[in-house]
Scaffold this motif. Structure first.
Motif, PDB file in Angstrom:
ATOM      1  N   ALA A 177       0.828  -1.207   0.000  1.00 37.07           N
ATOM      2  CA  ALA A 177       0.000   0.000   0.000  1.00 37.07           C
ATOM      3  C   ALA A 177       0.865   1.260   0.000  1.00 37.07           C
ATOM      4  O   ALA A 177       0.573   2.231  -0.723  1.00 37.07           O
ATOM      5  N   ASP A 178       1.944   1.270   0.778  1.00 39.55           N
ATOM      6  CA  ASP A 178       2.834   2.429   0.807  1.00 39.55           C
ATOM      7  C   ASP A 178       3.539   2.623  -0.529  1.00 39.55           C
ATOM      8  O   ASP A 178       3.700   3.763  -0.994  1.00 39.55           O
ATOM      9  N   VAL A 179       3.968   1.525  -1.144  1.00 34.63           N
ATOM     10  CA  VAL A 179       4.652   1.628  -2.437  1.00 34.63           C
ATOM     11  C   VAL A 179       3.704   2.185  -3.499  1.00 34.63           C
ATOM     12  O   VAL A 179       4.088   3.044  -4.308  1.00 34.63           O
ATOM     13  N   LEU A 180       2.468   1.723  -3.505  1.00 31.90           N
ATOM     14  CA  LEU A 180       1.503   2.219  -4.490  1.00 31.90           C
ATOM     15  C   LEU A 180       1.275   3.720  -4.341  1.00 31.90           C
ATOM     16  O   LEU A 180       1.040   4.424  -5.335  1.00 31.90           O
ATOM     17  N   GLY A 181       1.330   4.222  -3.106  1.00 29.48           N
ATOM     18  CA  GLY A 181       1.167   5.656  -2.900  1.00 29.48           C
ATOM     19  C   GLY A 181       2.410   6.451  -3.245  1.00 29.48           C
ATOM     20  O   GLY A 181       2.324   7.497  -3.900  1.00 29.48           O
ATOM     21  N   VAL A 182       3.580   5.943  -2.842  1.00 35.17           N
ATOM     22  CA  VAL A 182       4.818   6.692  -3.040  1.00 35.17           C
ATOM     23  C   VAL A 182       5.227   6.729  -4.503  1.00 35.17           C
ATOM     24  O   VAL A 182       5.722   7.757  -4.994  1.00 35.17           O
ATOM     25  N   LYS A 183       5.011   5.654  -5.249  1.00 34.53           N
ATOM     26  CA  LYS A 183       5.508   5.614  -6.627  1.00 34.53           C
ATOM     27  C   LYS A 183       4.742   6.545  -7.562  1.00 34.53           C
ATOM     28  O   LYS A 183       5.173   6.767  -8.698  1.00 34.53           O
ATOM     29  N   GLU A 184       3.631   7.106  -7.094  1.00 33.60           N
ATOM     30  CA  GLU A 184       2.892   8.082  -7.895  1.00 33.60           C
ATOM     31  C   GLU A 184       3.305   9.511  -7.576  1.00 33.60           C
ATOM     32  O   GLU A 184       2.767  10.457  -8.179  1.00 33.60           O
ATOM     33  N   MET A 185       4.226   9.703  -6.645  1.00 33.46           N
ATOM     34  CA  MET A 185       4.677  11.043  -6.290  1.00 33.46           C
ATOM     35  C   MET A 185       5.477  11.669  -7.431  1.00 33.46           C
ATOM     36  O   MET A 185       6.070  10.975  -8.262  1.00 33.46           O
ATOM     37  N   ASP A 186       5.507  13.000  -7.447  1.00 36.99           N
ATOM     38  CA  ASP A 186       6.170  13.724  -8.540  1.00 36.99           C
ATOM     39  C   ASP A 186       7.662  13.447  -8.577  1.00 36.99           C
ATOM     40  O   ASP A 186       8.258  13.315  -9.656  1.00 36.99           O
ATOM     41  N   TYR A 187       8.303  13.354  -7.399  1.00 39.86           N
ATOM     42  CA  TYR A 187       9.749  13.142  -7.400  1.00 39.86           C
ATOM     43  C   TYR A 187      10.123  11.763  -7.939  1.00 39.86           C
ATOM     44  O   TYR A 187      11.186  11.588  -8.529  1.00 39.86           O
ATOM     45  N   VAL A 188       9.246  10.776  -7.765  1.00 41.40           N
ATOM     46  CA  VAL A 188       9.497   9.457  -8.330  1.00 41.40           C
ATOM     47  C   VAL A 188       9.326   9.501  -9.842  1.00 41.40           C
ATOM     48  O   VAL A 188      10.112   8.903 -10.597  1.00 41.40           O
ATOM     49  N   ALA A 189       8.293  10.224 -10.301  1.00 34.81           N
ATOM     50  CA  ALA A 189       8.096  10.375 -11.746  1.00 34.81           C
ATOM     51  C   ALA A 189       9.270  11.106 -12.380  1.00 34.81           C
ATOM     52  O   ALA A 189       9.719  10.759 -13.487  1.00 34.81           O
ATOM     53  N   ALA A 190       9.803  12.116 -11.682  1.00 30.22           N
ATOM     54  CA  ALA A 190      10.964  12.841 -12.204  1.00 30.22           C
ATOM     55  C   ALA A 190      12.194  11.948 -12.264  1.00 30.22           C
ATOM     56  O   ALA A 190      12.968  11.988 -13.234  1.00 30.22           O
ATOM     57  N   ALA A 191      12.391  11.130 -11.232  1.00 32.25           N
ATOM     58  CA  ALA A 191      13.533  10.203 -11.238  1.00 32.25           C
ATOM     59  C   ALA A 191      13.399   9.181 -12.352  1.00 32.25           C
ATOM     60  O   ALA A 191      14.381   8.830 -13.016  1.00 32.25           O
ATOM     61  N   ARG A 192      12.174   8.710 -12.586  1.00 34.07           N
ATOM     62  CA  ARG A 192      11.947   7.754 -13.665  1.00 34.07           C
ATOM     63  C   ARG A 192      12.203   8.405 -15.029  1.00 34.07           C
ATOM     64  O   ARG A 192      12.793   7.784 -15.925  1.00 34.07           O
ATOM     65  N   ALA A 193      11.801   9.657 -15.177  1.00 33.76           N
ATOM     66  CA  ALA A 193      12.011  10.358 -16.446  1.00 33.76           C
ATOM     67  C   ALA A 193      13.484  10.638 -16.696  1.00 33.76           C
ATOM     68  O   ALA A 193      13.922  10.712 -17.854  1.00 33.76           O
ATOM     69  N   SER A 194      14.256  10.772 -15.619  1.00 37.75           N
ATOM     70  CA  SER A 194      15.692  11.034 -15.779  1.00 37.75           C
ATOM     71  C   SER A 194      16.490   9.774 -16.069  1.00 37.75           C
ATOM     72  O   SER A 194      17.704   9.838 -16.209  1.00 37.75           O
ATOM     73  N   GLY A 195      15.806   8.630 -16.132  1.00 44.59           N
ATOM     74  CA  GLY A 195      16.476   7.396 -16.517  1.00 44.59           C
ATOM     75  C   GLY A 195      16.765   6.430 -15.390  1.00 44.59           C
ATOM     76  O   GLY A 195      17.470   5.432 -15.605  1.00 44.59           O
ATOM     77  N   ALA A 196      16.246   6.672 -14.183  1.00 43.80           N
ATOM     78  CA  ALA A 196      16.483   5.764 -13.063  1.00 43.80           C
ATOM     79  C   ALA A 196      15.775   4.434 -13.301  1.00 43.80           C
ATOM     80  O   ALA A 196      14.614   4.402 -13.724  1.00 43.80           O
TER      81      ALA A 196
END
Length: 294
Positions: A177-196
């Motif tokens: 449940a925590d992972v599902l909430g955290v992975k939608e955060m903007d900083y995670v999306a930004a890290a994913r877009a930067s190639g993480a």
């Protein structure tokens, strides 16, 4: 200006942690109780006045030292085989804490891994893990542990495996449940877009943000595991003689409740105090680590 900045800067993390603990009476009480139990477990050989396995049938069922007929050498009295109850409770603390900490460590690792996998992978993997969790929740926990114990056998290591195999479900659900909430955060999306990659996302961005709730759940699970170990030992599927367990002592003393209440009462008090200490400490950790309650 520098002095003002230093004065306004937040106190070090250790100081904040200590201040938070000292201002929480329940947390102090929980830490004191668990500290006493840990002290008993680590220093059992030096704290126990007598050999906990030594039988003396001529002194069986002696009352505690402060009651009529008691012996000052046997502070909490003796059991049906003349063994010193205080010494057995001291050595039983080691068994309870060993099983509790080992089983919680193993079950928490399983729950953390499966919760992260379900939350990050999604799709069929998430569905499969959740269906397994639903199936385990549909089975009464004690019944499931008894069945697994029959297969795994008795002893310290099998008992840890049995409890861990049935205790990871809660951790997995909370982590997912925590992972599902955290992975939608903007900083995670930004890290994913930067190639993480997935591993980098989990280790750098997701895991640090779910550790607080995970630590609290794992701490509270120690009390649940100690109760489970006591219940299995009480039913004869846990720790076996000559090893000493509070649940085993409780089982041996139940037939003397009407005449020699102390044989079962003091191990029961030890179990209750230990679980209470875990609950109080876990509540303080929740208040300290959850920013919404700070």
């Amino acid at each position: 200006m520098t002095d003002l900045l230093l004065t306004a800067s937040p106190p070090p993390r250790r100081r904040r942690l200590l201040r938070s603990l000292l201002t929480n009476k329940a947390g102090v009480a929980g830490l004191a109780i668990l500290g006493l139990i840990l002290f008993m477990a680590l220093g059992a050989e030096h704290l126990a006045p007598l050999d906990p396995l030594r039988r003396n049938l001529s002194l069986k069922l002696l009352p505690p030292a402060w009651l009529e007929g008691g012996n000052p050498r046997y502070l909490l009295g003796t059991d049906s085989q003349g063994r010193d109850l205080f010494s057995r409770i001291v050595f039983g603390a080691r068994t309870s804490l060993s099983v509790g900490l080992a089983a919680v460590a193993l079950s928490s690792l399983i729950g953390l891994a499966l919760g992260l996998l379900a939350g990050m992978a999604g799709g069929r993997v998430d569905t499969l893990i959740m269906r397994v969790i639903d199936a385990m929740l549909a089975i009464p926990t004690m019944l499931f542990m008894l069945v697994v114990a029959l297969v795994a056998g008795s002893g310290l290591l099998p008992l840890v495996v049995v409890i861990a195999a049935t205790n990871w479900v809660g951790s997995a659900r909370i982590v997912r449940a925590d992972v599902l909430g955290v992975k939608e955060m903007d900083y995670v999306a930004a890290a994913r877009a930067s190639g993480a990659g997935p591993v980098g996302l989990v280790l750098r961005h997701i895991l640090p943000n779910i550790l607080s709730s995970f630590v609290v759940v794992s701490t509270l699970n120690v009390g649940t595991v100690i109760l489970a170990e006591s219940a299995l030992s009480f039913l004869g599927f846990g720790i076996q003689p000559p090893e000493i367990s509070w649940g085993q002592m409780l089982s041996e003393g139940r037939q003397y409740l009407a005449t020699s209440w102390w044989v079962a009462t003091f191990p029961g008090i030890a179990i209750t105090l230990t679980v209470l200490g875990v609950i109080l400490l876990g509540d303080w950790l929740r208040d300290h680590l959850d920013p919404r309650l700070a």
